[in-house]
Design a protein around this motif. Structure first.
Motif, PDB file in Angstrom:
ATOM      1  N   SER A   3      -4.554 -48.148  35.839  1.00 52.38           N
ATOM      2  CA  SER A   3      -2.877 -48.559  35.593  1.00 52.38           C
ATOM      3  C   SER A   3      -2.076 -47.493  34.839  1.00 52.38           C
ATOM      4  O   SER A   3      -2.626 -46.697  34.028  1.00 52.38           O
ATOM      5  CB  SER A   3      -3.060 -49.679  34.380  1.00 52.38           C
ATOM      6  N   LEU A   4      -0.895 -47.437  35.369  1.00 54.60           N
ATOM      7  CA  LEU A   4      -0.055 -46.216  34.887  1.00 54.60           C
ATOM      8  C   LEU A   4       1.062 -46.999  34.208  1.00 54.60           C
ATOM      9  O   LEU A   4       1.709 -47.715  34.844  1.00 54.60           O
ATOM     10  CB  LEU A   4       0.580 -45.660  35.959  1.00 54.60           C
ATOM     11  N   VAL A   5       1.513 -46.529  32.903  1.00 54.45           N
ATOM     12  CA  VAL A   5       2.579 -47.104  32.260  1.00 54.45           C
ATOM     13  C   VAL A   5       3.505 -46.259  31.849  1.00 54.45           C
ATOM     14  O   VAL A   5       3.190 -45.074  31.418  1.00 54.45           O
ATOM     15  CB  VAL A   5       1.887 -47.703  31.052  1.00 54.45           C
ATOM     16  N   GLU A   6       4.700 -46.230  32.416  1.00 54.33           N
ATOM     17  CA  GLU A   6       5.841 -45.274  32.405  1.00 54.33           C
ATOM     18  C   GLU A   6       6.718 -45.696  30.969  1.00 54.33           C
ATOM     19  O   GLU A   6       6.894 -46.951  31.066  1.00 54.33           O
ATOM     20  CB  GLU A   6       6.700 -44.932  33.345  1.00 54.33           C
ATOM     21  N   SER A   7       7.168 -44.668  30.595  1.00 55.86           N
ATOM     22  CA  SER A   7       8.350 -45.024  29.456  1.00 55.86           C
ATOM     23  C   SER A   7       9.281 -43.947  29.258  1.00 55.86           C
ATOM     24  O   SER A   7       9.112 -42.603  29.826  1.00 55.86           O
ATOM     25  CB  SER A   7       7.739 -45.448  27.831  1.00 55.86           C
ATOM     26  N   GLY A   8      10.350 -43.963  28.687  1.00 55.88           N
ATOM     27  CA  GLY A   8      11.139 -42.874  28.274  1.00 55.88           C
ATOM     28  C   GLY A   8      12.684 -42.759  29.186  1.00 55.88           C
ATOM     29  O   GLY A   8      13.537 -42.228  28.769  1.00 55.88           O
ATOM     30  N   ALA A  24      -2.144 -42.968  31.800  1.00 58.29           N
ATOM     31  CA  ALA A  24      -3.040 -43.606  32.748  1.00 58.29           C
ATOM     32  C   ALA A  24      -4.173 -44.299  32.201  1.00 58.29           C
ATOM     33  O   ALA A  24      -4.669 -43.707  31.097  1.00 58.29           O
ATOM     34  CB  ALA A  24      -3.642 -42.525  33.721  1.00 58.29           C
ATOM     35  N   SER A  25      -4.608 -45.428  32.442  1.00 52.73           N
ATOM     36  CA  SER A  25      -5.611 -46.081  31.869  1.00 52.73           C
ATOM     37  C   SER A  25      -6.495 -46.934  32.850  1.00 52.73           C
ATOM     38  O   SER A  25      -6.077 -46.988  33.949  1.00 52.73           O
ATOM     39  CB  SER A  25      -5.369 -47.139  30.822  1.00 52.73           C
ATOM     40  N   GLY A  26      -8.015 -47.089  32.357  1.00 52.97           N
ATOM     41  CA  GLY A  26      -8.812 -47.613  33.464  1.00 52.97           C
ATOM     42  C   GLY A  26     -10.103 -47.121  33.620  1.00 52.97           C
ATOM     43  O   GLY A  26     -10.439 -46.114  32.801  1.00 52.97           O
ATOM     44  N   SER A  27     -10.748 -47.298  34.775  1.00 52.20           N
ATOM     45  CA  SER A  27     -12.201 -46.604  35.008  1.00 52.20           C
ATOM     46  C   SER A  27     -11.982 -45.743  35.914  1.00 52.20           C
ATOM     47  O   SER A  27     -11.599 -46.048  37.133  1.00 52.20           O
ATOM     48  CB  SER A  27     -13.026 -47.825  35.313  1.00 52.20           C
ATOM     49  N   PHE A  28     -12.244 -44.448  35.480  1.00 53.28           N
ATOM     50  CA  PHE A  28     -12.268 -43.298  36.603  1.00 53.28           C
ATOM     51  C   PHE A  28     -12.863 -42.186  35.870  1.00 53.28           C
ATOM     52  O   PHE A  28     -12.914 -41.933  34.724  1.00 53.28           O
ATOM     53  CB  PHE A  28     -10.832 -42.844  36.886  1.00 53.28           C
ATOM     54  N   PHE A  29     -13.346 -41.237  36.725  1.00 49.75           N
ATOM     55  CA  PHE A  29     -14.025 -40.117  36.134  1.00 49.75           C
ATOM     56  C   PHE A  29     -13.077 -38.905  35.966  1.00 49.75           C
ATOM     57  O   PHE A  29     -13.321 -38.505  34.677  1.00 49.75           O
ATOM     58  CB  PHE A  29     -14.733 -39.396  37.275  1.00 49.75           C
ATOM     59  N   ARG A  30     -12.081 -38.771  36.347  1.00 50.21           N
ATOM     60  CA  ARG A  30     -10.964 -37.917  35.806  1.00 50.21           C
ATOM     61  C   ARG A  30     -10.054 -37.741  36.570  1.00 50.21           C
ATOM     62  O   ARG A  30      -9.668 -38.584  37.630  1.00 50.21           O
ATOM     63  CB  ARG A  30     -11.599 -36.260  35.933  1.00 50.21           C
ATOM     64  N   ALA A  74      -6.679 -35.204  27.204  1.00 48.54           N
ATOM     65  CA  ALA A  74      -7.144 -36.239  26.219  1.00 48.54           C
ATOM     66  C   ALA A  74      -6.680 -37.479  26.129  1.00 48.54           C
ATOM     67  O   ALA A  74      -7.314 -38.573  25.981  1.00 48.54           O
ATOM     68  CB  ALA A  74      -7.298 -35.426  24.829  1.00 48.54           C
ATOM     69  N   LYS A  75      -5.271 -37.617  26.490  1.00 51.70           N
ATOM     70  CA  LYS A  75      -4.681 -38.830  26.296  1.00 51.70           C
ATOM     71  C   LYS A  75      -4.353 -39.396  27.808  1.00 51.70           C
ATOM     72  O   LYS A  75      -3.782 -40.457  27.791  1.00 51.70           O
ATOM     73  CB  LYS A  75      -3.343 -38.545  25.860  1.00 51.70           C
ATOM     74  N   ASN A  76      -4.791 -38.691  28.890  1.00 50.13           N
ATOM     75  CA  ASN A  76      -4.436 -38.845  30.262  1.00 50.13           C
ATOM     76  C   ASN A  76      -2.861 -39.311  30.473  1.00 50.13           C
ATOM     77  O   ASN A  76      -2.706 -40.303  31.076  1.00 50.13           O
ATOM     78  CB  ASN A  76      -5.233 -40.320  30.573  1.00 50.13           C
ATOM     79  N   THR A  77      -2.103 -38.269  30.055  1.00 50.22           N
ATOM     80  CA  THR A  77      -0.686 -38.549  29.974  1.00 50.22           C
ATOM     81  C   THR A  77       0.103 -37.058  30.503  1.00 50.22           C
ATOM     82  O   THR A  77      -0.388 -36.254  30.127  1.00 50.22           O
ATOM     83  CB  THR A  77      -0.094 -38.906  28.477  1.00 50.22           C
ATOM     84  N   VAL A  78       1.167 -37.728  31.431  1.00 44.55           N
ATOM     85  CA  VAL A  78       1.957 -36.739  31.672  1.00 44.55           C
ATOM     86  C   VAL A  78       3.177 -36.859  31.353  1.00 44.55           C
ATOM     87  O   VAL A  78       3.702 -38.115  31.178  1.00 44.55           O
ATOM     88  CB  VAL A  78       1.856 -36.375  33.231  1.00 44.55           C
TER      89      VAL A  78
END
Length: 120
Positions: A3-8, A24-30, A74-78
């Protein structure tokens, strides 16, 4: 599933700034590549900026010098810091990520989009 959650996104006057985030959240390796695209009414979706896992960055010529892409692995965030915004920057901005699973396969995901409107 990822799941990708955008804001801003939002409304800003010309010359103003906005910072977009995509987590980004969910089950993944990287997460490999992370990017922002945008689509203005009546136009094709275009790349704004891309950043690889090791930090190699590409910008569209139209935004160079005004936009900064960054990521927090570390936060899976862009993030996309937009400065000196112009009316022509008005568009729906989409987050894009390439995810690798535990089997080494990669998958592409898109965020739901966030509206950026720049008034003159």
């Amino acid at each position: 599933q990822v799941s990708l959650v955008e804001s801003g996104g939002g409304l800003v006057q010309a010359g103003g700034s906005l910072r977009l985030s995509c987590a980004a959240s969910g089950s993944f390796f990287r997460i490999d590549d992370m990017a922002w695209y945008r689509q203005a009414p009546g136009k094709q979706r275009e790349l704004v900026a891309k950043i690889t896992r090791i930090g190699v960055i590409n910008y569209a010529d139209s935004v160079k010098g005004r936009v900064t892409i960054s990521r927090d692995n570390a936060k899976n965030t862009v993030y996309l810091q937009n400065n000196s915004l112009k009316p022509e920057d008005t568009a729906v901005y989409y987050c894009y990520v390439v995810i690798m699973n535990s089997l080494g396969r990669t998958y592409q995901y898109w965020g739901q989009g966030t509206q950026v409107t720049v008034s003159s």
